[in-house]
Design a protein around this motif. Structure first.
Motif, mmCIF file in Angstrom:
data_model
loop_
_atom_site.group_PDB
_atom_site.id
_atom_site.type_symbol
_atom_site.label_atom_id
_atom_site.label_comp_id
_atom_site.label_asym_id
_atom_site.label_seq_id
_atom_site.Cartn_x
_atom_site.Cartn_y
_atom_site.Cartn_z
ATOM 1 N N ARG A 20 0.887 -1.301 -0.187
ATOM 2 C CA ARG A 20 -0.297 0.043 -0.203
ATOM 3 C C ARG A 20 0.964 1.574 0.472
ATOM 4 N N LEU A 21 2.015 1.562 1.050
ATOM 5 C CA LEU A 21 2.993 2.552 0.983
ATOM 6 C C LEU A 21 3.130 2.858 -0.812
ATOM 7 N N THR A 22 3.924 1.442 -1.187
ATOM 8 C CA THR A 22 4.465 1.357 -2.543
ATOM 9 C C THR A 22 3.809 2.511 -3.170
ATOM 10 N N ASP A 23 2.406 1.369 -3.384
ATOM 11 C CA ASP A 23 0.994 2.305 -4.384
ATOM 12 C C ASP A 23 1.286 3.676 -3.816
ATOM 13 N N PHE A 24 1.088 4.366 -2.770
ATOM 14 C CA PHE A 24 0.569 5.399 -2.104
ATOM 15 C C PHE A 24 1.693 6.350 -3.222
ATOM 16 N N TYR A 25 2.835 5.652 -2.611
ATOM 17 C CA TYR A 25 4.356 6.702 -3.191
ATOM 18 C C TYR A 25 4.052 6.957 -4.783
#
Lengths: 319, 319, 319, 319
Positions: free
Chosen positions: C32-37
């Motif tokens: 989720r963090l990767t997608d967010f970035y």
């Protein structure tokens, strides 16, 4: 006394500052200590060094102490004055005043916040601008206590940039290869001749001499040993130098305890009748009864080989 | 092997990690080194300590090295595994794996950023939670290298809060008074009995034993000397202990040079035929020809008193 | 993904490592963090940095975490992997494994014991020998935390000696003049073009861009702000860049508290619904109720200017 | 002036020491600076702090500078004199002399080598013995620069052991929780009331006030801002306090660059017509043209909200 030059050699004692039990400066013991160093054959004395509790003195006291040593030494020995300070104004004041009083030179240690090569060389450039380039000075290289690391190349740059730098007080640890490197620079012509006297409490003096040191500058309570080892080594009497050195090594080792060593040295110098009290100014380490007994035992063992360590309980230092 | 307890005493050698010249781990030399320590009479061996170049191994290698020592030692000696790490996950992995493989205990040093008493005690509390309170562990107190200062009171708190802490590796410097203080705590009932083995390269072993240490834990290349001094001291043969110690002191002193000491030790162990190469993994210090000659000279001088130092050039270590 | 080059620019987020409350790695939150970035427009992500609690992971975990980010980012963003380690074996293992998995490059910080210029340049020379000169790498210059001070000249030497060095993570403090000095070296031809991304939590990003930085690499919990300021600054919209930056500065400042900043960032990222828990692995700082209220207040103030800071209490991050 | 008490509150400016371009002390600017602080409404001024280049003054100069401030301030403001020194003799001399001249109290920072809780409390005990327990004193807690870490418990012990300790200069970083902890101690009765003024360049003043600080003690070049924020915060006007604070924060942040901040502050104070030169004594940082332009830009931005930042180029400071 004559000014310090790059030809300086032999043994310069690092002097403690004698205090009375109440913390006042003991000027009579300064005189006795100076005489003692001269009598045993020291070539010079360095005062107000780290061992000398210099930061505990205020500015006026520092000048008084240094001047007292200078006056008492007269023409017999050269006095080097530690002028390291947190600022150049203080450094300059002490340096000029004590040189005017007859000191042979000054010693400067770097402040502990220096990191890069440029910071180090820049600091000494500014320091010499501050004190004046007419004062012969000693560079102190003592990473263990000062946290500043000099490469041989940085030392060379400082020396070559400052004609008034005449001596290195070498106490990197380990440091044998550094002496070899610096002497190598002299051989290849990239460094002018420099006096190298070694510290570290004398713990490596035997080999430091063999690597090319010119002598010792440290506070071992038997400067006679330093003088003899330096002499024997220069005469090429290797085994004799080591034999004598090794006899003292257990005590040299014992003195070389950070923070505690000064208490041992003052205890021994007091026992030898040279200083009237082993007191340090606060904050200072004290020596326990157990430690005193250990030193006494070590002295008795040294005395089996070197009679000069055969101390009687001091009777009359302060009388 | 049996688990480490607070009754541990005698000499635990700090083992270097043997490498081939190309930096690969030399497992055959690990075996020979383990046998050597057992043959001379060590009570145990500490592996993956600071001397053991532990940070240069990756996780798998660290486990392999420790396990190899453990397997080879079998029931002859106790192996303590240095598990200090930058994080608890790594510490736990290595501790659990090597204890499962038969290690006697683990040793933990503090990370260098700890300052206050609470930070120090808090760190060890969390470390033991991480590795589990069923693993006997050794607290390493080594301010010179680790920059963390433990008061005797803080050591007491750590020990009293963690029943699985069985030993102090003592290498504060100076540290004699600290041993006395801790033994005093035991006498007044505020500290439970604790094994104290001393490091600092053995430089103060003579007096550390007299202050109440249980033995030595250090990497001097002649563990025989440590064993003998510990034994003589426990037998109350003070002069004999010091006589033997003093004969080795010039070499002990020479080994005790920060960063350079390991090169000297590997050189001597190689010369003794124990390890096949004196190589260190990068980044590592090397030993110059001048330093080798100095060590050889020191060995020849030690050999006048202690024949075990009469080394022939090694012939066949790696055969 | 493509390999990192000296043309890299824009915003690289420094990613925290998400953990579950029990300290286990939260891989779903990594995704989720990767997608967010990616969604907000980051050009890349740096993982396993100091902020990423890298030392708390064991070797296997570190590889798993980095690989997860790499796989999830795919072709959308470049992933830089922090591979700083206490030894080269560990550094090499992680670097090779993650580059094989598709990482764009690695980042290396110096160990804190380096002092002299030669020690610093020597360390990086050996590090690159260890990991291989085919891996693009980022030099991290962060004296406040790492205690190693690089002069611009030393950075230049490292870069010119290592063709695979493509980027400087600049977070000296103060550091504006250092950017100017390095760009000056490029102009005078003594330094090849180098990507400079700046850290320090973004605290000086406004002026760093004006001094010549190529972008930001830091962990501020609103990477959108970093992206916008970098863009506005490159477009020459100075006042607009500062207006936006200043609106966020109170929170940027609040995050930039040593040791405590990570707790704030994880709190905000959790509040934004990006990571499921704000937990850190031990040892880690926690965030008090008072601090949470302060952050909430700051968010509400930022939101007056930048609606993206208008956060609703997170509802479903972990669903 | 009246002696400092634990009821002290409001804003105490940390004063720079004005020098002429040649490094001589500029006494006329001291007068003007003192008047300026009084006119804007400071409750006091702290002189010879770290910002005040105190270590660069020799002992006589330090006394002259402090006395000049004291005389000029008269009954309008309280002057606190920084007396931190490498030894107690120097500390005592300056403390007694300046208190005799009318100072309100002194401030003491710890030497950077203190590590354990006992070393810290022991140091301050000896310091107060040295200066005398009749002098109100301020404890400076500044780990970033001084490297000494105080727990709240250690601060409490120092305060409770020394009735003459009336104030904490708080600049731990992060430090908000420390203020809360100390105020908590007061509430539970384990700590007597203590004035807490905060430093850190004012970077966290907004929240420090909300956590219970009594005011500010720092060197921001617009003490008017500090005064207003302290006042608004005490009046409970939270949003107004933050609004004003945030308008200045970009400049506050810019000033808060280690080593470089003083140059910025002297530049601004010179621009404001308060001091005649922005010169520092060597060794000192200089401010580049690029940095001046950045400060000017920041001033122009602050001036949009706070007209007091609308500076005309100074015309006549030294006339």
């Amino acid at each position: 006394m004559t000014k310090l030059t790059a030809k300086a050699a032999g043994t310069f004692a690092i002097a403690p500052t004698p205090f009375h039990d109440d913390g006042k400066i003991d000027f009579a013991s300064i005189d006795r200590l100076t005489d003692f160093y001269a009598e045993v054959g020291c070539n010079g004395v360095t005062v107000l060094g780290i061992l000398g509790e210099a930061p505990k003195l205020d500015a006026a006291e520092a000048e008084q102490v240094a001047t007292r040593f200078v006056k008492r030494a007269g023409k017999n020995m050269q006095i080097i004055v530690g002028v390291s300070a947190s600022g150049f104004a203080t450094m300059r004041s002490l340096a000029r005043a004590t040189m005017d009083a007859g000191a042979a030179g000054v010693m400067i240690a770097p402040p502990s916040n220096l990191r890069t090569d440029d910071q180090i060389t820049g600091y000494f450039k500014q320091a010499i601008e501050a004190i004046g380039d007419d004062i012969p000075w000693v560079l102190q290289d003592y990473p263990l206590t000062l946290s500043v690391v000099f490469t041989p190349q940085v030392i060379r740059k400082i020396v070559m940039d400052s004609p008034s730098c005449v001596m290195l007080k070498h106490e990197d640890w380990p440091g044998l290869e550094k002496i070899s490197a610096l002497r190598g620079f002299e051989k290849d012509g990239s460094l002018r001749p420099l006096s190298i006297l070694t510290g570290n409490g004398g713990l490596f003096l035997d080999f430091e001499m063999e690597r090319g040191a010119d002598g010792a500058m440290t506070g071992y309570a038997f400067p006679e040993l330093l003088i003899d080892v330096v002499r024997l080594s220069k005469e090429g009497k290797r085994d004799a130098a080591h034999d004598l050195f090794d006899a003292h090594l257990p005590l040299i080792r014992y003195e070389q305890q950070p923070g505690a060593g000064l208490a041992v040295r003052k205890y021994v110098l007091n026992k030898r009748g040279v200083i009237a009290s082993s007191a340090q100014r606060k904050p200072g380490a004290t020596i326990t009864a157990a430690a005193k007994a250990e030193v006494d035992y070590l002295l008795s063992r040294v005395a089996r080989v070197d009679k000069r360590a055969n101390l009687q309980p001091q009777a009359s230092a302060a009388e």
